[in-house]
Design an enzyme around this catalytic site. Structure first.
Site, short mmCIF file in Angstrom:
data_model
loop_
_atom_site.label_atom_id
_atom_site.label_comp_id
_atom_site.label_asym_id
_atom_site.label_seq_id
_atom_site.Cartn_x
_atom_site.Cartn_y
_atom_site.Cartn_z
N GLY A 130 0.82 -1.20 0.00
CA GLY A 130 0.00 0.00 0.00
C GLY A 130 0.86 1.25 0.00
N CYS A 131 0.23 2.37 -0.37
CA CYS A 131 0.97 3.63 -0.49
C CYS A 131 1.40 4.15 0.88
CB CYS A 131 0.12 4.66 -1.22
SG CYS A 131 -1.56 4.84 -0.59
N TYR A 132 0.44 4.27 1.80
CA TYR A 132 0.79 4.66 3.16
C TYR A 132 1.86 3.71 3.72
CZ TYR A 132 -3.12 7.94 4.23
OH TYR A 132 -3.98 9.00 4.29
N ALA A 133 1.63 2.42 3.48
CA ALA A 133 2.50 1.40 4.09
C ALA A 133 3.92 1.47 3.55
CB ALA A 133 1.90 0.01 3.86
N THR A 134 4.07 1.76 2.26
CA THR A 134 5.41 1.85 1.68
C THR A 134 6.21 2.95 2.35
OG1 THR A 134 4.72 0.98 -0.47
CG2 THR A 134 6.71 2.33 -0.42
#
Length: 878
Positions: A695-699
């Protein structure tokens, strides 16, 4: 002997490109250290193992081995007292003492002896206030009476001793030189009182300290001939010290870390001879900035052209001195340039021939140059050079559908030393909105060319670069011509090849003129202008010639075949755009139920029509081996039938495609490979046939926390804010601009799926609080990280630099990164590194474009690895 162009490439560069002198070969670090003057027997420190450890540390944290070797070679090529004068302000001694001393300890360990002169202005103001004395200034100069001088003298002695003691704690022998270093007379006794004008510097004391193995630490106090102590501004003292020693570097340490332009962007470099008048005419150059630039020009006008001034944060001193890119603002005199559009405008044609011959090799060098001059005499060109012809660039203008070409760039040792190359390219950028050139793929400075170009493509050992070409069709034409014709095109249209062949045969080298993308100089070097250029690396197209069988079928010719399931969303659109410029992937199918029958916009390699593919269609296509990679760009919880259809199609078939899923459906499934290449073994991704795209947040959160996992003293808290593109295209309050205007919307305050994703992947529990804001794209994380032991900001930043050294899509910066600077870029920026007073909590900031590295770019990284291509193929690097 190296050619001037080859030497130029070895010299390194910075964003506006600083250069070392040419014709100096890179030597091993150990050898460079052996060539320094021997240490005095009074210096008791051990240099072998300590030196090796410090150098290894520096190589991994601030620059490449080549850069450090070259700068060490340069700095040790002069007498020790001529290395650098460093001015340290009082605020640095108060707020950044540890960072300053760590940087000085490194220099000392590798045998470099900067001359330090410090002030104590803020401390003096505070003491005078406590003593009931109101500071007075006239024309920016402190009025110094007897009481003020007494307070200042005692303060300077204490601050000097504090710095010396701190250096000794770090194993650095430092000698306080507080009295008798500056001779002075009254500046104006009636107006400023006991303020001095420096008339002389005691160089012998400095040289003696250095020869005995000590760093000289000076205060900015002076004496008259009759012994009266006078106060001297620290900047003035540093300037007079520089005039006396004529060092290679004059460094002003600053909390801000440099000078800033009207947009608030740090100015990387200033070439005074070319830019001073222009700068002085700008409205934003005023007050302190104007005075500082003017004072530095006055200083450099009295020093050798090899001397440059750097304004830098103390924590970035190593990067400023030992890397091509630098970290602060570099100011140098540069050189005035001349130009010519015909050979008759050159005063000495023989001198021009000599300049062109000096880069040529082989017995027919003169004949080759003669042919080149014949061509220039009959065709349009523009040349740029300095008065001594230490630098020469020749551009062939855009004509008959051909882009403007940098045909020649040759620089002498003196030219690099006086930074003429930087001035030339500044002018090239101003006069040529677009430019094309080529270099060899095995060039040791290839990465530098990527930094200076907007795009590039590799073919048969050659790399074609360009900047300023925004038209997608033109870029595609350039890439197509270069890719399809390869060496053949570079043979007939390559300027040097035709000149060389014509010189041997006596034929006309341009009888059948076609587009020329090459350069006469064997290794042309260009740089970016000093202001306003936001450069990035080009399209990396170095392809693995032996892709793994079973993924990209090696028996089949042509690009990998890609199918995109769910191309309507923002991420799908970005991936389509990336695939359109990818030389080794073709998009064959896009599936969208709502858009079925319409033409796919933004993809120009071929006409692609939206389809409404069912799971059965997917199964049959997989069974026939029609697709090499399936990309699932569907909402969470939707793609399972399509994935299972691929599984079903694989049964009884020798074909086995790759699946990359952009949803969260398989991120917690251990049978899938988690596709974050910077934190997951790349071999695992290369071997995978089913990849869960993070995920974007997660990256951004994982990259922002991962280097400190082993140092965690508690749960990291992530305050995340995303632009509204992260809410998708389906209307909702989180992508309603009216609702978001003057607003910030928190949501999923506990248990967000990315909170679980980050915690699972890092193996450490985190708290994540997401928000959505009114901008369209880009994510900012502010991450509070508790530490189990006390650490400094510099220690932490170095951990991050070590961890991400060589990662092309992760950039470690000093300041907290901004969303507006990451939007549209393909990597992650990490910075801030603010430590609280206990040293046991650090705040790290990370930014990412949620649609690119947060989704489409990362997907392409995974596709490249799994399909057997180079990881960054088709990705414009940061």
């Amino acid at each position: 002997m190296l050619s001037a162009a080859a030497v130029a490439l070895r010299a390194g560069a910075r964003r506006t490109v600083r250069r070392l002198p040419g014709k100096t070969r890179a030597i091993p670090v150990a050898a460079s250290l052996r060539r320094q003057r021997p240490f005095s027997t009074s210096a008791t420190r051990k240099t072998d193992l300590t030196t090796r450890g410090m150098i290894v540390q520096t190589l991994s944290s601030v620059g490449s081995k080549r850069e450090v070797q070259q700068y060490l070679s340069l700095f040790t090529s002069v007498s020790s007292q001529r290395f650098a004068v460093i001015k340290v302000g009082g605020a640095i001694l108060t707020d950044y003492l540890d960072e300053l001393c760590s940087s000085l300890a490194f220099l000392y360990t590798v045998g470099l002896y900067p001359v330090i002169v410090h002030g104590a202005g803020p401390q003096l103001n505070s003491l005078l206030e406590q003593a009931g004395v109101e500071p007075q200034f006239e024309e920016g100069i402190r009025v110094t009476d007897v009481k003020t001088l007494r307070v200042a003298r005692d303060l300077f002695m204490r601050e000097n001793l504090k710095l010396v003691n701190k250096l000794e704690e770090k194993g650095v022998h430092a000698q306080p030189l507080t009295i008798g270093m500056f001779r002075a007379e009254y500046l104006n006794k009636e107006k400023w009182g006991l303020v001095g004008k420096v008339t002389g510097v005691n160089k012998q004391a400095i040289e003696t300290a250095i020869s005995n193995g000590y760093l000289p630490i000076l205060t900015s106090m002076a004496e008259t001939d009759d012994g009266q102590i006078l106060n001297v501004n620290a900047d003035v003292a540093a300037a007079e010290l520089a005039r006396a020693l004529e060092p290679l570097k004059v460094v002003y340490l600053s909390e801000k870390g440099g000078l800033f332009d009207a947009a608030g962007q740090k100015i990387s470099a200033i070439n005074l001879d070319e830019e001073f008048d222009h700068l002085m005419s700008q409205e934003w150059v005023k007050y302190g900035t104007r005075l500082k630039i003017k004072e530095i020009k006055e200083l450099l006008d009295t020093l050798p052209r090899a001397t440059s001034v750097a304004i830098i944060h103390p924590g970035d001193l190593q990067k400023e001195l030992f890397t091509d890119s630098g970290a602060g603002t570099l100011i140098r005199r540069g050189s005035k340039l001349l130009s010519a559009t015909s050979l008759s405008e050159f005063e000495d044609l023989d001198a021009l021939k000599s300049v062109l011959v000096r880069d040529r090799e082989g017995p027919d060098a003169k004949e080759t140059v003669d042919k080149y001059l014949e061509y220039l005499n009959e065709n349009d060109f523009k040349a740029y050079y300095d008065g001594d012809m230490n630098a020469l660039a020749i551009v062939l203008p855009a004509k008959d559908g051909r882009q403007a070409t940098l045909a020649t760039l040759t620089i002498t040792k003196s030219g690099w030393l006086t930074n003429v190359a930087d001035n030339i390219f500044t002018v090239l950028k101003k006069e040529h909105p677009s430019l094309v050139w080529t270099v060899k793929e095995d060039d040791e400075n290839l990465g530098w060319f990527f930094d200076k170009a907007d795009g590039s493509i590799t073919r048969d050992g050659d790399v074609m670069f360009w900047y300023g070409i925004d038209n997608g069709d033109e870029i595609m034409r350039l890439m197509k011509d270069f890719t399809l014709n390869g060496r053949a095109m570079l043979g007939d249209s390559n300027l040097e090849s035709r000149l060389h062949r014509a010189a041997k045969t006596g034929s006309k080298p341009f009888a059948q003129q076609t587009r020329s993308y090459s350069t006469l100089a064997r290794r042309p070097v260009v740089s970016a202008p000093a202001f306003g250029l936001n450069t990035g690396r080009g399209y990396v197209t170095q392809t693995n010639p032996n892709p793994p069988i079973g993924k990209k079928n090696a028996s089949k010719e042509g690009p990998a075949r890609v199918a995109l399931i769910g191309a309507r969303g923002y991420t799908g659109q970005e991936l389509v755009r990336l695939l359109d410029s990818h030389p080794n992937m073709d998009l064959r199918h896009v599936s969208s139920r709502e858009l079925a029958g319409q033409k796919l916009e933004g993809y120009n390699k071929s006409e692609v029509i939206y389809e409404s593919l069912s799971p059965d269609d997917v199964r049959d296509m997989e069974k026939r081996g029609d697709i090499d990679c399936w990309v699932m760009a569907l909402p969470n919880g939707v793609c399972k039938p399509f994935v299972e259809a691929v599984y079903e199609g694989r049964k009884g078939s020798n074909h086995k495609s790759v699946i990359v899923d952009l949803s969260a459906d398989y991120r917690f499934d251990n049978s899938w490979t988690y596709g974050l290449p910077e934190l997951v073994q790349r071999n695992n991704i290369a071997d995978a046939t089913q990849i869960a795209n993070p995920g974007c947040y997660a990256t951004a959160a994982q990259l922002g926390i991962a280097p400190l996992v082993e140092h965690l003293g508690g749960m990291p808290h992530i305050f995340g804010v995303s632009g509204y593109s992260g809410a998708g295209t389906k209307p909702s309050p989180k992508n309603d601009v009216d609702n978001l205007t003057n607003n910030l919307i928190p949501y999923s305050l506990t248990g967000h799926i990315h909170e679980r994703e980050v915690s699972s992947q890092l193996g450490a529990q985190v708290a994540f609080i997401p928000h959505v804001a009114v901008w369209f794209r880009g994510i900012h994380h502010t991450i509070s990280i508790p530490l189990k032991q006390s650490m400094t900001s510099r220690d932490i930043r170095q951990i991050y630099q070590d961890r991400y050294a060589g990662e092309k899509l992760v950039k470690v910066v000093g300041e907290a990164p901004l969303v507006k600077n990451i939007s549209g870029k393909h990597g992650v920026e990490i910075g801030g590194f603010e430590v609280d007073k206990t040293g046991k909590r650090v705040v790290v900031c990370a930014t990412i474009d949620n649609l690119l590295k947060g989704a489409a770019t990362q997907c392409l990284q995974n596709m490249n690895l799994a399909l057997g291509y180079a990881e960054y193929e088709g990705i414009p690097i940061m």
